[in-house]
Scaffold this motif. Structure first.
Motif, PDB file in Angstrom:
ATOM      1  N   PHE A 105       0.831  -1.204   0.000  1.00 24.42           N
ATOM      2  CA  PHE A 105       0.000   0.000   0.000  1.00 24.42           C
ATOM      3  C   PHE A 105       0.868   1.258   0.000  1.00 24.42           C
ATOM      4  CE2 PHE A 105      -2.227   3.359   2.390  1.00 24.42           C
ATOM      5  CZ  PHE A 105      -3.298   3.562   1.538  1.00 24.42           C
ATOM      6  N   GLU A 106       1.921   1.252   0.811  1.00 26.29           N
ATOM      7  CA  GLU A 106       2.815   2.412   0.878  1.00 26.29           C
ATOM      8  C   GLU A 106       3.506   2.645  -0.467  1.00 26.29           C
ATOM      9  OE1 GLU A 106       3.031   4.588   3.246  1.00 26.29           O
ATOM     10  OE2 GLU A 106       1.598   3.486   4.490  1.00 26.29           O
ATOM     11  N   ALA A 107       3.841   1.560  -1.157  1.00 27.27           N
ATOM     12  CA  ALA A 107       4.491   1.682  -2.465  1.00 27.27           C
ATOM     13  C   ALA A 107       3.536   2.287  -3.490  1.00 27.27           C
ATOM     14  CB  ALA A 107       4.974   0.312  -2.939  1.00 27.27           C
ATOM     15  N   VAL A 108       2.281   1.841  -3.472  1.00 25.32           N
ATOM     16  CA  VAL A 108       1.277   2.391  -4.390  1.00 25.32           C
ATOM     17  C   VAL A 108       1.074   3.875  -4.104  1.00 25.32           C
ATOM     18  CG1 VAL A 108      -1.150   2.341  -5.088  1.00 25.32           C
ATOM     19  CG2 VAL A 108       0.082   0.194  -4.721  1.00 25.32           C
ATOM     20  N   LYS A 109       0.963   4.205  -2.831  1.00 27.51           N
ATOM     21  CA  LYS A 109       0.742   5.599  -2.433  1.00 27.51           C
ATOM     22  C   LYS A 109       1.907   6.495  -2.867  1.00 27.51           C
ATOM     23  CE  LYS A 109       0.709   6.678   1.985  1.00 27.51           C
ATOM     24  NZ  LYS A 109       0.278   6.831   3.409  1.00 27.51           N
TER      25      LYS A 109
END
Length: 215
Positions: A105-109
């Motif tokens: 999720f952090e990578a997508v964000k």
């Protein structure tokens, strides 16, 4: 001889059609987990989305990565980017809740934030563009009309100017003076100092007249 050739061509077309049909049928029978999730998302079927995350957890990181990579490629338009990042973010968040690992999720964000920053940097102020168009039209003495004024995602500016055919005189192709073409470039560079690369082209009735580069 002609009949034999025609029969051979028809046979080839039939084989190609069967091949395409088989590929299409296989894709319909075995959609990726990402496509299944998108189908459920578009139907607002939260139960189906949750079940996919729970039962096919390990397949999602690769799907999310593929969505993000495509979204950040030149092929993806703005709306497509927003949609795919929205889906990828939802998948990554649900994946994190399922596994306790929020790194996806952090990578997508982070990637979406990068896209938005880049998009903002390549968005032209409509008021500035309007003012520049007027200055260029005035420089052309009313014979120039700006058809395109676009900054792409790479920060490259494209300006296309249509020149009135009659401005060249009866039977003559319009001529773009060297001095005026440089003045047009200076006007744009002064109005858009952040733009470091691009081109300005003049044409009349589909015939290219001149191109100058912004460097």
């Amino acid at each position: 001889m002609n009949n034999s050739r025609r029969l051979f061509q028809n046979a080839i077309l039939l084989l190609l059609s069967l091949s395409l049909f088989t590929t299409y049928a296989a894709a319909q029978k075995n959609p990726s987990v990402g496509n299944l999730f998108i189908n459920a998302y578009e139907k607002k079927d939260e139960a189906a989305m949750k079940k996919l995350i729970e039962t096919r957890t390990k397949e999602f990181p690769a799907e999310v990565q593929a969505m993000v990579e495509y979204s950040m490629s030149p092929k993806a338009g703005k709306q497509e980017q927003d949609f795919l990042f929205g889906v990828a973010g939802l998948i990554a968040n649900m994946y994190g809740e399922q596994t306790g690992d929020m790194r996806l999720f952090e990578a997508v964000k982070a990637n979406y934030s990068s896209v938005l920053k880049k998009r903002k940097a390549t968005t032209l102020d409509p008021n500035v563009v309007s003012a520049l168009k007027k200055k260029i039209a005035a420089l052309g003495g009313g014979d120039w009309r700006v058809n395109m004024f676009r900054l792409d995602q790479s920060g490259v500016l494209t300006v296309e100017i249509d020149v009135r055919e009659s401005s060249g005189g009866a039977g003559f192709t319009p001529r773009i003076e060297f001095k005026k073409s440089n003045e047009a470039r200076d006007i744009i560079k002064a109005g858009l100092p952040a733009v470091k690369k691009g081109k300005i082209s003049w044409s009349s009735m589909g015939i290219g007249l001149k191109t100058v580069f912004i460097e």
